[in-house]
Design an enzyme around this catalytic site. Structure first.
Site, PDB file in Angstrom:
ATOM      1  N   THR A   1       0.823  -1.203   0.000  1.00 18.27           N
ATOM      2  CA  THR A   1       0.000   0.000   0.000  1.00 18.27           C
ATOM      3  C   THR A   1       0.857   1.253   0.000  1.00 18.27           C
ATOM      4  O   THR A   1       2.003   1.242   0.478  1.00 18.27           O
ATOM      5  CB  THR A   1      -0.906   0.018   1.254  1.00 18.27           C
ATOM      6  OG1 THR A   1      -1.569   1.279   1.366  1.00 18.27           O
ATOM      7  CG2 THR A   1      -0.092  -0.200   2.520  1.00 18.27           C
ATOM      8  N   ASP A   2       0.300   2.351  -0.500  1.00 21.08           N
ATOM      9  CA  ASP A   2       1.015   3.623  -0.444  1.00 21.08           C
ATOM     10  C   ASP A   2       1.047   4.198   0.967  1.00 21.08           C
ATOM     11  O   ASP A   2       1.793   5.145   1.255  1.00 21.08           O
ATOM     12  CB  ASP A   2       0.427   4.643  -1.427  1.00 21.08           C
ATOM     13  CG  ASP A   2      -1.030   5.001  -1.152  1.00 21.08           C
ATOM     14  OD1 ASP A   2      -1.636   4.431  -0.226  1.00 21.08           O
ATOM     15  OD2 ASP A   2      -1.577   5.856  -1.882  1.00 21.08           O
ATOM     16  N   GLU A   3       0.276   3.620   1.878  1.00 19.45           N
ATOM     17  CA  GLU A   3       0.240   4.139   3.250  1.00 19.45           C
ATOM     18  C   GLU A   3       1.559   3.951   3.989  1.00 19.45           C
ATOM     19  O   GLU A   3       1.807   4.601   5.013  1.00 19.45           O
ATOM     20  CB  GLU A   3      -0.916   3.506   4.024  1.00 19.45           C
ATOM     21  CG  GLU A   3      -2.269   3.854   3.429  1.00 19.45           C
ATOM     22  CD  GLU A   3      -3.436   3.349   4.260  1.00 19.45           C
ATOM     23  OE1 GLU A   3      -3.391   3.486   5.491  1.00 19.45           O
ATOM     24  OE2 GLU A   3      -4.396   2.817   3.665  1.00 19.45           O
TER      25      GLU A   3
ATOM     26  N   TYR B   1      -1.617  -0.474  10.991  1.00 20.89           N
ATOM     27  CA  TYR B   1      -1.760  -1.148   9.706  1.00 20.89           C
ATOM     28  C   TYR B   1      -0.594  -0.844   8.786  1.00 20.89           C
ATOM     29  O   TYR B   1       0.070  -1.743   8.259  1.00 20.89           O
ATOM     30  CB  TYR B   1      -3.076  -0.738   9.034  1.00 20.89           C
ATOM     31  CG  TYR B   1      -3.102  -1.040   7.548  1.00 20.89           C
ATOM     32  CD1 TYR B   1      -2.952  -2.344   7.091  1.00 20.89           C
ATOM     33  CD2 TYR B   1      -3.233  -0.015   6.603  1.00 20.89           C
ATOM     34  CE1 TYR B   1      -2.948  -2.626   5.725  1.00 20.89           C
ATOM     35  CE2 TYR B   1      -3.232  -0.286   5.248  1.00 20.89           C
ATOM     36  CZ  TYR B   1      -3.090  -1.596   4.820  1.00 20.89           C
ATOM     37  OH  TYR B   1      -3.065  -1.878   3.479  1.00 20.89           O
TER      38      TYR B   1
ATOM     39  N   LYS C   1       2.449  -3.285   7.245  1.00 19.26           N
ATOM     40  CA  LYS C   1       2.705  -3.476   5.814  1.00 19.26           C
ATOM     41  C   LYS C   1       4.126  -3.032   5.448  1.00 19.26           C
ATOM     42  O   LYS C   1       4.777  -3.658   4.602  1.00 19.26           O
ATOM     43  CB  LYS C   1       1.679  -2.709   4.985  1.00 19.26           C
ATOM     44  CG  LYS C   1       0.280  -3.304   5.010  1.00 19.26           C
ATOM     45  CD  LYS C   1       0.226  -4.718   4.435  1.00 19.26           C
ATOM     46  CE  LYS C   1       0.432  -4.740   2.937  1.00 19.26           C
ATOM     47  NZ  LYS C   1       0.293  -6.124   2.391  1.00 19.26           N
TER      48      LYS C   1
END
Length: 345
Positions: free
Chosen positions: A130-132, A155, A159
């Site tokens: 994810t870009d998060e 989260y 990741k």
């Protein structure tokens, strides 16, 4: 190719399964069937030749060894993950167990399989992230593949850790790895706890549509079927050891996204008053990242890929899908946490 796809009964994973089967690949769908998974997501390919379902947990090393030995895949597409930020605030442990230790267990099983097969150059371990992991942007700038990691939620931290593990297995053991980091997905079969389905379903029920803070947070929105196409493109054409940022080229503030959905519903399912009258601002999520934006240059120049769907087109297709598939989302509304405020801190 024979693809081992983890999390293939989830939202993004099932889109990849459906497109992979349509493209002529064989698929082994490995899923633990946790709360957000639904086998109805892959019902249209369940009887297709070359499709196999394995009910197994990526944290179970014996199960992973058995699956690899039984199916001898040519490539792994690793999508299985706990992915809801609000749930990670309330219960971070599950995110560490699945996203970090689950990825470790899968990497070990894939490494054993690859070495047993004679370390073929054609094998791929494709890790979907994810870009998060990059943190939060200000009003300007975009995430590139070289952006420093700065995760700000349990989260995204889990990741980020899994991304690092995949790169380490590539460097230390020579495992042929490739990574992708995507922006916010939306589309059909989206589990009804995320923003887009929450807006649609609350609006249809005449319930308050909750918007965190003042809805000023900005996201780049990626139609899930475009994302699935991009992932298969990266698997087939991407350079080993590289990462690719996949974006929808569709930045929007949350409040503007909500108004767009309400306007579509006003046309397709009108009520006495505009659906936007249901918008209710609620306390913001702790540590809510202000803005995400993807620089898609590498996907465009190296792989020739761009999204095919604008945000307006994708939202129209998504709303129509939910209107036409009430039996699907009705069956999920009693699952744990659906319809409740999570992650309030």
């Amino acid at each position: 190719m024979k693809l081992l796809i983890t999390g293939g009964a989830g939202f993004i994973g099932s889109a990849v399964v459906r497109q992979a089967i349509a493209a002529g690949h064989s698929v082994v769908n490995v899923d633990a069937l946790t709360y957000a998974a639904c086998l109805d997501n892959v019902a249209q390919v369940a009887d297709a030749p070359g499709y196999t379902f394995e009910h197994a947990d990526i944290r179970d090393s014996a199960a992973m060894d058995r699956v690899f030995a039984a199916h001898t895949p040519d490539a792994v597409m690793h999508l299985a993950a706990e992915s809801h930020v609000d749930r990670s605030i309330d219960g971070p442990g599950a995110f560490l167990e699945t996203n970090i230790m689950g990825t470790y267990t899968l990497l070990q099983a894939a490494r054993t399989h690859w070495e047993t097969q004679g370390r073929p150059d054609t094998f791929r371990f494709h890790h979907i992230s994810t870009d998060e992991v990059f943190g939060s942007l200000g009003p300007k700038g975009q995430f590139t593949e070289d952006t420093a990691y700065d995760p700000r939620s349990p989260y995204s931290a889990s990741k980020a850790a899994s991304d690092h593990l995949v790169r380490a297995w590539g460097e230390t053991y020579g495992l042929p790895v490739i990574l992708t980091n995507c922006s916010n997905n939306y589309g059909p079969f989206h589990f009804p706890e995320k923003l887009v389905p929450v807006v649609i379903l609350n609006a249809l029920a005449g319930d308050a549509i909750p918007v965190y803070g003042q809805g000023e947070n900005v996201r780049d929105w990626l139609f899930v079927e475009d994302h699935a196409d991009a992932l298969l493109t990266v698997l087939e054409k991407g350079q080993l050891g590289r990462s690719y940022n996949i974006g929808g080229e569709n930045e929007a503030r949350n409040i503007d996204l909500v108004h767009m959905i309400c306007a579509i519903l006003d046309r397709l399912r009108p009520r006495d008053t505009p659906h936007a009258d249901l918008i209710t601002f609620v306390a913001d999520r702790p540590g809510h990242d202000q803005r995400y934006a993807i620089d898609p240059t590498r996907m465009q120049t190296e792989l020739g890929w761009r999204p095919s769907v604008t945000l307006e087109q994708g939202l129209e297709r998504t709303v129509r899908w939910y209107l036409d598939n009430e039996s699907w989302w009705r069956a999920l509304q009693n699952r744990d946490g659906v319809g409740k405020r999570l992650g309030a801190g």
